[in-house]
Write a protein that holds these residues in place. Sequence first.
Motif, PDB file in Angstrom:
ATOM      1  N   VAL A  61      66.564  -4.564  19.902  1.00  0.00           N
ATOM      2  CA  VAL A  61      65.804  -3.596  20.688  1.00  0.00           C
ATOM      3  C   VAL A  61      66.682  -3.001  21.789  1.00  0.00           C
ATOM      4  N   VAL A  62      66.670  -1.665  21.884  1.00  0.00           N
ATOM      5  CA  VAL A  62      67.453  -0.950  22.891  1.00  0.00           C
ATOM      6  C   VAL A  62      66.556   0.076  23.581  1.00  0.00           C
ATOM      7  N   ARG A  63      67.109   0.724  24.608  1.00  0.00           N
ATOM      8  CA  ARG A  63      66.419   1.825  25.284  1.00  0.00           C
ATOM      9  C   ARG A  63      67.019   3.152  24.829  1.00  0.00           C
ATOM     10  N   LYS A  64      66.142   4.154  24.686  1.00  0.00           N
ATOM     11  CA  LYS A  64      66.607   5.457  24.229  1.00  0.00           C
ATOM     12  C   LYS A  64      65.623   6.526  24.674  1.00  0.00           C
ATOM     13  N   ASN A  65      66.172   7.712  24.961  1.00  0.00           N
ATOM     14  CA  ASN A  65      65.308   8.858  25.256  1.00  0.00           C
ATOM     15  C   ASN A  65      64.724   9.396  23.961  1.00  0.00           C
ATOM     16  N   LEU A  66      63.414   9.501  23.910  1.00  0.00           N
ATOM     17  CA  LEU A  66      62.741  10.033  22.723  1.00  0.00           C
ATOM     18  C   LEU A  66      62.156  11.398  23.042  1.00  0.00           C
ATOM     19  N   GLN A  67      62.097  12.240  22.053  1.00  0.00           N
ATOM     20  CA  GLN A  67      61.390  13.501  22.189  1.00  0.00           C
ATOM     21  C   GLN A  67      60.576  13.739  20.927  1.00  0.00           C
ATOM     22  N   GLU A  68      59.410  14.327  21.116  1.00  0.00           N
ATOM     23  CA  GLU A  68      58.496  14.586  20.002  1.00  0.00           C
ATOM     24  C   GLU A  68      58.094  16.049  20.023  1.00  0.00           C
ATOM     25  N   ASP A  69      58.159  16.679  18.864  1.00  0.00           N
ATOM     26  CA  ASP A  69      57.778  18.083  18.738  1.00  0.00           C
ATOM     27  C   ASP A  69      56.341  18.182  18.229  1.00  0.00           C
ATOM     28  N   ILE A  70      55.494  18.852  18.993  1.00  0.00           N
ATOM     29  CA  ILE A  70      54.105  19.073  18.611  1.00  0.00           C
ATOM     30  C   ILE A  70      53.968  20.519  18.154  1.00  0.00           C
ATOM     31  N   VAL A  71      53.517  20.730  16.942  1.00  0.00           N
ATOM     32  CA  VAL A  71      53.367  22.070  16.387  1.00  0.00           C
ATOM     33  C   VAL A  71      51.893  22.448  16.393  1.00  0.00           C
ATOM     34  N   SER A  72      51.599  23.624  16.909  1.00  0.00           N
ATOM     35  CA  SER A  72      50.215  24.077  17.027  1.00  0.00           C
ATOM     36  C   SER A  72      50.159  25.583  16.781  1.00  0.00           C
ATOM     37  N   GLY A  73      49.014  26.049  16.353  1.00  0.00           N
ATOM     38  CA  GLY A  73      48.808  27.486  16.177  1.00  0.00           C
ATOM     39  C   GLY A  73      48.297  28.115  17.464  1.00  0.00           C
ATOM     40  N   GLY A  74      48.821  29.281  17.785  1.00  0.00           N
ATOM     41  CA  GLY A  74      48.416  29.977  18.998  1.00  0.00           C
ATOM     42  C   GLY A  74      48.255  31.463  18.753  1.00  0.00           C
ATOM     43  N   SER A  75      47.813  32.170  19.778  1.00  0.00           N
ATOM     44  CA  SER A  75      47.604  33.611  19.701  1.00  0.00           C
ATOM     45  C   SER A  75      48.221  34.278  20.919  1.00  0.00           C
ATOM     46  N   LEU A  76      48.879  35.406  20.668  1.00  0.00           N
ATOM     47  CA  LEU A  76      49.417  36.218  21.757  1.00  0.00           C
ATOM     48  C   LEU A  76      48.336  37.182  22.232  1.00  0.00           C
ATOM     49  N   LEU A  77      48.110  37.230  23.534  1.00  0.00           N
ATOM     50  CA  LEU A  77      47.086  38.075  24.129  1.00  0.00           C
ATOM     51  C   LEU A  77      47.714  38.951  25.200  1.00  0.00           C
ATOM     52  N   ALA A  78      47.106  40.122  25.404  1.00  0.00           N
ATOM     53  CA  ALA A  78      47.576  41.000  26.470  1.00  0.00           C
ATOM     54  C   ALA A  78      47.364  40.343  27.822  1.00  0.00           C
ATOM     55  N   ALA A  79      48.302  40.583  28.747  1.00  0.00           N
ATOM     56  CA  ALA A  79      48.159  40.017  30.087  1.00  0.00           C
ATOM     57  C   ALA A  79      46.884  40.524  30.746  1.00  0.00           C
ATOM     58  N   GLU A  80      46.571  41.806  30.572  1.00  0.00           N
ATOM     59  CA  GLU A  80      45.323  42.399  31.046  1.00  0.00           C
ATOM     60  C   GLU A  80      44.802  43.319  29.951  1.00  0.00           C
ATOM     61  N   LEU A 284      55.913  22.497  20.990  1.00  0.00           N
ATOM     62  CA  LEU A 284      56.012  21.933  22.331  1.00  0.00           C
ATOM     63  C   LEU A 284      56.792  20.627  22.241  1.00  0.00           C
ATOM     64  N   THR A 285      57.929  20.577  22.910  1.00  0.00           N
ATOM     65  CA  THR A 285      58.775  19.388  22.900  1.00  0.00           C
ATOM     66  C   THR A 285      58.407  18.499  24.075  1.00  0.00           C
ATOM     67  N   ILE A 286      57.988  17.271  23.760  1.00  0.00           N
ATOM     68  CA  ILE A 286      57.603  16.309  24.787  1.00  0.00           C
ATOM     69  C   ILE A 286      58.767  15.349  24.993  1.00  0.00           C
ATOM     70  N   GLN A 287      59.344  15.387  26.164  1.00  0.00           N
ATOM     71  CA  GLN A 287      60.442  14.491  26.517  1.00  0.00           C
ATOM     72  C   GLN A 287      59.870  13.226  27.147  1.00  0.00           C
ATOM     73  N   ASN A 288      60.493  12.104  26.833  1.00  0.00           N
ATOM     74  CA  ASN A 288      60.065  10.835  27.404  1.00  0.00           C
ATOM     75  C   ASN A 288      61.265  10.149  28.040  1.00  0.00           C
ATOM     76  N   GLU A 289      61.060   9.504  29.187  1.00  0.00           N
ATOM     77  CA  GLU A 289      62.141   8.783  29.824  1.00  0.00           C
ATOM     78  C   GLU A 289      62.601   7.627  28.939  1.00  0.00           C
TER      79      GLU A 289
END
Length: 375
Positions: A61-80, A284-289
């Motif tokens: 067992v060792v320590r290591k920085n892990l990262q996880e990529d979360i993929v999701s569907g989204g929509s682009l909307l006008a700012a106003e 979305l990449t989630i970084q973990n210590e």
Amino acid sequence: MKRWIAIVLVVGTLGGIIYYNKVLHPAPGATPGGGGKGGSEKGGKGGPGGGGPASVNAFVVVRKNLQEDIVSGGSLLAAEQVDIYPEISARITQLNIHEGQPVKKGDLLVKLFDADLRAQLLKLQAQSENARRTEERNKQLLARGGISQQEYDIATTNLSSSLADIELVKANLQRTEIHAPFSGIIGLRNVSVGAVVSPNTLIARLQQTSSLKLDFSIPEKYASAVHNGSTISFLIDGSNQPSHAVVYAIEPGIEEQTRNLRIRARVNNTSSRFRPGTFARVTLTIQNEQSLVVPTQAVIPQTRTNQVIMVKNGKAVFKDVKTGLRTAGLIQVLSGLSVGDTIATTGLLFLKPDAPVKVGKVVSLTENGPKVAAN
């Protein structure tokens, strides 16, 4: 009688065959009667059915920085964005809408017929001037005692009523003009000059596209890993080049129906590369210590928890662990292990608590995940 004789002969024949195979000619490596401790090739020393220690690969067992990529569907909307509707029913006398062209905040877009209101305003202004002169005369008469206080109050009320009627007509005149509430791009218009419109008539749509909003959702378990300022990447159809956005707003509560958290990010669109309404695949990449990690194959799923088999003093010790992030080759361990613990990665199905274990090869950690070290 004949049937009983036949049964005795059959039983005697079967008994002779069994005695011949088991006693007179036993299998190689086996003692007569099936006794002895020698095992076959399948169940010899170190095998699943043998009495010696099982040979397994292990991971420290060792320590290591892990990262996880979360993929999701989204929509682009006008700012106003705003749909332009008239506030009153009237005929369009001026239409300053050039489809697909930019407009500035405050520009006059639509002018409705207002001749009747302007005439009414002139009438009320004349009446209010007369009411003002009457109020001034009555004020002087009241000071000399020429009229009663009641008569003066009536003159004052008439003046105030005339001024209020003027303000009402001015407000109605403002409703005959539609100005751009913000700078943006005007869309396709649905009416022409001369058309009679009502408050239900959609004239056009105004959108601000220099910057866009990107709305997407993530599972609630990742809520603590996202905050304002987090950078995300996304792809749109027809493009293999990822783009980036910055999270600036997070819904305070979780959606009860989906158990997801809504997030909104801002996209720079000064080049007009993106259009509102476009579907986006958000990553979305989630970084973990730095945290404890073990290979994925070392974790044994249980009904209410997860287990690993730790090799300690040459014996198998089953340990309950709490896991976190998961990648293709590694799993984060939140509790239950310490740095330096030796974990079995193979032969897990044949190990039992306190069974003797021999470490054959040690699995090392590489950039691509766990790898068996070369002998």
